[in-house]
Enzyme design. Structure first.
Site, PDB file in Angstrom:
ATOM      1  CB  SER A  80      -0.947  -0.003   1.202  1.00  0.00           C
ATOM      2  OG  SER A  80      -0.226   0.187   2.401  1.00  0.00           O
ATOM      3  CG  MET A 105       8.142  -7.102   6.612  1.00  0.00           C
ATOM      4  SD  MET A 105       7.614  -5.698   7.607  1.00  0.00           S
ATOM      5  CE  MET A 105       6.935  -6.548   9.004  1.00  0.00           C
ATOM      6  CG  HIS A 121       8.598   1.957  12.693  1.00  0.00           C
ATOM      7  ND1 HIS A 121       8.830   0.599  12.606  1.00  0.00           N
ATOM      8  CD2 HIS A 121       8.156   2.210  13.952  1.00  0.00           C
ATOM      9  CE1 HIS A 121       8.552   0.048  13.777  1.00  0.00           C
ATOM     10  NE2 HIS A 121       8.147   0.993  14.605  1.00  0.00           N
TER      11      HIS A 121
END
Ligand code: GRF
Length: 204
Positions: free
Chosen positions: A16, A93, A112
């Site tokens: 996204s 990640m 983050h």
């Protein structure tokens, strides 16, 4: 013709944030070009988003490499071929090694979903909820050798509501992420950033 500010975007999942970058480029809010999208996971929906937008996409399945060194070596080879001006970790990640970061000094940023230094690492939205904070938010920072510890470029906050679930809070924070990642990249592209130690200040 002015040289385009070139991005390489590293992803691991939904994508996204990548989609938001693509939308903002189309809207003229982000004056850059995404040269390549790299994923550490071939199942990442972000790869489909790249392909749907005719952006070169490479998925390097981490399990296919015997070590982080080998995995990053392959990533570096690909990235050097695109000579990015900035590497954007957008839902990526993995923790990058000192060696990788040294290759692109002050040229790697990360988004983050918490107000660092609070709640670094994984599932920070749930960490915030469990801790009982009343305010959380999102942070864009330069990547250094630590986990979510580099100099902070932009932060935006959201109120944590009494009836928030992990998902409702994450969704509200995600909307902020989509905004501030573009804002941070534009500040860097326009060379408005001054870094002094840990402090990031903006030129007027
Ligand atoms: C976002 O909250 C991001 O900060 C985190 O993973 C979530 C999904 O990111 N790392 P995306 O939709 O893959 O960009």
């Amino acid at each position: 013709m002015r040289k385009k500010f070139k991005l390489a975007v590293l992803v691991s999942g939904q994508g996204s944030n990548l989609q938001a970058l693509i939308d903002n480029i189309k809207l003229g809010k982000l004056k850059t070009r995404i040269e390549v999208v790299l994923s550490d996971n071939f199942k990442a929906n972000a790869i489909n988003i790249a392909l749907e937008n005719n952006i070169p996409a490479v998925s390097l399945e981490r399990s296919g490499f015997s070590s982080r060194k080998e995995f990053e070596g392959k990533m570096l080879k690909i990235l050097e071929g695109y000579t990015p001006d900035l590497i954007v970790l957008a839902g990526f990640m993995r923790v990058l090694s000192k060696n990788f970061i040294k290759t692109f000094p002050r040229k790697i940023i990360n988004i983050h979903p918490a107000l660092l230094p609070a709640f670094p690492g994984l599932d920070s939205q749930n960490q915030a909820l469990e801790y009982g904070v009343k305010i959380s938010g999102a942070t864009v920072h330069f990547v250094d050798e630590g986990v979510d510890t580099g100099p902070i470029i932009i932060q935006k906050a959201v109120r944590v509501k009494d009836n928030d679930s992990r998902d409702s809070l994450a969704a509200r924070i995600l909307k902020l992420e989509h905004k501030i990642l573009t804002e941070a990249i534009e500040l860097i592209r326009k060379e408005k950033i001054i870094i002094t130690g840990r402090q990031v200040k903006y030129k007027k």
